[in-house]
Motif scaffolding. Structure first.
Motif, PDB file in Angstrom:
ATOM      1  N   TYR A 159       0.811  -1.213   0.000  1.00  0.00           N
ATOM      2  CA  TYR A 159       0.000   0.000   0.000  1.00  0.00           C
ATOM      3  C   TYR A 159       0.847   1.267   0.000  1.00  0.00           C
ATOM      4  O   TYR A 159       0.367   2.352  -0.318  1.00  0.00           O
ATOM      5  CB  TYR A 159      -0.962   0.015   1.194  1.00  0.00           C
ATOM      6  CG  TYR A 159      -2.302   0.617   0.835  1.00  0.00           C
ATOM      7  CD1 TYR A 159      -2.448   1.972   0.578  1.00  0.00           C
ATOM      8  CD2 TYR A 159      -3.436  -0.173   0.724  1.00  0.00           C
ATOM      9  CE1 TYR A 159      -3.667   2.529   0.226  1.00  0.00           C
ATOM     10  CE2 TYR A 159      -4.667   0.368   0.372  1.00  0.00           C
ATOM     11  CZ  TYR A 159      -4.771   1.711   0.129  1.00  0.00           C
ATOM     12  OH  TYR A 159      -5.984   2.255  -0.242  1.00  0.00           O
ATOM     13  N   GLY A 160       2.102   1.157   0.341  1.00  0.00           N
ATOM     14  CA  GLY A 160       2.952   2.340   0.344  1.00  0.00           C
ATOM     15  C   GLY A 160       2.643   3.250   1.529  1.00  0.00           C
ATOM     16  O   GLY A 160       1.688   3.036   2.262  1.00  0.00           O
ATOM     17  N   SER A 167       4.871  -0.847  -4.906  1.00  0.00           N
ATOM     18  CA  SER A 167       3.533  -0.744  -4.331  1.00  0.00           C
ATOM     19  C   SER A 167       2.468  -1.154  -5.340  1.00  0.00           C
ATOM     20  O   SER A 167       2.752  -1.377  -6.531  1.00  0.00           O
ATOM     21  CB  SER A 167       3.257   0.687  -3.852  1.00  0.00           C
ATOM     22  OG  SER A 167       3.009   1.538  -4.973  1.00  0.00           O
ATOM     23  N   TRP A 168       1.253  -1.189  -4.842  1.00  0.00           N
ATOM     24  CA  TRP A 168       0.071  -1.467  -5.657  1.00  0.00           C
ATOM     25  C   TRP A 168      -0.003  -0.528  -6.860  1.00  0.00           C
ATOM     26  O   TRP A 168      -0.361  -0.935  -7.964  1.00  0.00           O
ATOM     27  CB  TRP A 168      -1.143  -1.303  -4.750  1.00  0.00           C
ATOM     28  CG  TRP A 168      -2.501  -1.398  -5.348  1.00  0.00           C
ATOM     29  CD1 TRP A 168      -2.863  -1.965  -6.534  1.00  0.00           C
ATOM     30  CD2 TRP A 168      -3.716  -0.931  -4.753  1.00  0.00           C
ATOM     31  NE1 TRP A 168      -4.224  -1.879  -6.718  1.00  0.00           N
ATOM     32  CE2 TRP A 168      -4.762  -1.244  -5.632  1.00  0.00           C
ATOM     33  CE3 TRP A 168      -4.011  -0.285  -3.554  1.00  0.00           C
ATOM     34  CZ2 TRP A 168      -6.093  -0.925  -5.355  1.00  0.00           C
ATOM     35  CZ3 TRP A 168      -5.334   0.022  -3.273  1.00  0.00           C
ATOM     36  CH2 TRP A 168      -6.361  -0.286  -4.174  1.00  0.00           C
ATOM     37  N   ALA A 169       0.372   0.733  -6.675  1.00  0.00           N
ATOM     38  CA  ALA A 169       0.325   1.708  -7.768  1.00  0.00           C
ATOM     39  C   ALA A 169       1.241   1.294  -8.916  1.00  0.00           C
ATOM     40  O   ALA A 169       0.896   1.450 -10.095  1.00  0.00           O
ATOM     41  CB  ALA A 169       0.710   3.093  -7.259  1.00  0.00           C
ATOM     42  N   ASP A 170       2.415   0.764  -8.593  1.00  0.00           N
ATOM     43  CA  ASP A 170       3.345   0.299  -9.620  1.00  0.00           C
ATOM     44  C   ASP A 170       2.783  -0.886 -10.395  1.00  0.00           C
ATOM     45  O   ASP A 170       2.899  -0.960 -11.620  1.00  0.00           O
ATOM     46  CB  ASP A 170       4.683  -0.104  -8.983  1.00  0.00           C
ATOM     47  CG  ASP A 170       5.374   1.045  -8.290  1.00  0.00           C
ATOM     48  OD1 ASP A 170       5.524   2.107  -8.911  1.00  0.00           O
ATOM     49  OD2 ASP A 170       5.768   0.882  -7.123  1.00  0.00           O
ATOM     50  N   VAL A 171       2.185  -1.814  -9.666  1.00  0.00           N
ATOM     51  CA  VAL A 171       1.590  -2.994 -10.304  1.00  0.00           C
ATOM     52  C   VAL A 171       0.503  -2.562 -11.279  1.00  0.00           C
ATOM     53  O   VAL A 171       0.444  -3.014 -12.428  1.00  0.00           O
ATOM     54  CB  VAL A 171       1.003  -3.955  -9.237  1.00  0.00           C
ATOM     55  CG1 VAL A 171       0.341  -5.161  -9.913  1.00  0.00           C
ATOM     56  CG2 VAL A 171       2.085  -4.406  -8.270  1.00  0.00           C
ATOM     57  N   LYS A 210      -1.100   9.404  -1.764  1.00  0.00           N
ATOM     58  CA  LYS A 210      -1.318   9.654  -3.178  1.00  0.00           C
ATOM     59  C   LYS A 210      -1.514   8.343  -3.945  1.00  0.00           C
ATOM     60  O   LYS A 210      -1.973   8.369  -5.092  1.00  0.00           O
ATOM     61  CB  LYS A 210      -0.144  10.423  -3.783  1.00  0.00           C
ATOM     62  CG  LYS A 210      -0.053  11.872  -3.353  1.00  0.00           C
ATOM     63  CD  LYS A 210       1.139  12.550  -4.016  1.00  0.00           C
ATOM     64  CE  LYS A 210       1.255  14.003  -3.586  1.00  0.00           C
ATOM     65  NZ  LYS A 210       2.456  14.638  -4.177  1.00  0.00           N
ATOM     66  N   ILE A 211      -1.149   7.248  -3.335  1.00  0.00           N
ATOM     67  CA  ILE A 211      -1.268   5.955  -4.010  1.00  0.00           C
ATOM     68  C   ILE A 211      -2.692   5.736  -4.509  1.00  0.00           C
ATOM     69  O   ILE A 211      -2.902   5.211  -5.603  1.00  0.00           O
ATOM     70  CB  ILE A 211      -0.825   4.799  -3.086  1.00  0.00           C
ATOM     71  CG1 ILE A 211      -0.741   3.482  -3.888  1.00  0.00           C
ATOM     72  CG2 ILE A 211      -1.752   4.635  -1.893  1.00  0.00           C
ATOM     73  CD1 ILE A 211      -0.106   2.348  -3.105  1.00  0.00           C
TER      74      ILE A 211
END
Length: 220
Positions: free
Chosen positions: A82-83, A150-154, A87-88
């Protein structure tokens, strides 16, 4: 010890692919059960597993979880994806919107599908990818938030690959995204998921939604 997460959905990418990507990136093994007949869906309803009468459904940690965003948030939190930067959520929602345009294609006529492809490329290259290019450049790190995977990268990697299926050169004008794609594709868990024979679903074809019995509307 808890068993592997079990995913229920129709035999295609759809919203479940987002969940598969996140579990795979976290290095978590999972099982799938494809709902190819109406009676499978009705059994889940009768057993009380579908709180809002729709899939995707994930059995995890003794729970029956529905609602894609809730499932993804749970997985991201559980596996420390989740980081630390709120902003994620903003970044994830952007890629979710872009991928939503792509998922819509599977339910359109051939003529409308071609029009939608044009919309996807236009919005990817003029709205979404410029934003992520700027985020990566301004942030100056290998990752979208903080300095950790993080999830955002995925989500962003999955979005890039999905748009590239429509136009292979789509990120040719975005050097930050090109480098991002190369780095993230070589993360061991992600690399494994991208290899042939993984649980990643192939590009949908004309038989994407075809089953022995038509799937109920609630599955769509």
């Amino acid at each position: 010890m808890a068993g592997k997460p079990k995913l229920y959905y129709f035999n295609g990418r759809g919203k479940m692919e987002l969940i598969c990507w996140l579990l795979a990136a976290a290095g978590v093994e999972f099982e799938k059960e494809f709902l190819e007949k109406r009676k499978q869906y009705e059994k889940l309803l009768q057993d009380g597993f579908l709180l809002f009468q729709q899939v995707p459904l994930v059995e995890i940690d003794g729970m029956q979880m529905v609602q894609t965003r809730a499932i993804l948030s749970y997985i991201a939190a559980k596996y420390k994806l989740y980081g630390k930067d709120l902003k994620i959520d903003m970044y994830v929602e952007g890629t979710t919107d872009l991928m939503g345009l792509i998922l819509m294609c599977h339910f359109l006529s051939a003529e409308n599908k071609e029009k939608q492809h044009t919309v996807i490329i236009e919005k990817a290259t003029n709205r979404y990818f410029p934003a992520y290019e700027k985020i990566l450049k301004d942030h100056g790190q290998d990752f979208l938030v903080g300095n950790q995977f993080s999830w955002a990268d995925v989500h962003l990697l999955e979005a890039i690959l999905m748009v590239e299926e429509k136009k292979s050169s789509v990120i040719s004008e975005f050097p930050q995204l090109q480098a991002f794609k190369a780095r993230k594709s070589n993360i061991p868990t992600v690399k494994k998921f991208l290899e042939p024979g993984s649980q990643r679903k192939p590009v949908p074809n004309d038989k994407y939604m075809e089953t022995e019995e038509s799937p109920p509307n609630e599955l769509l």
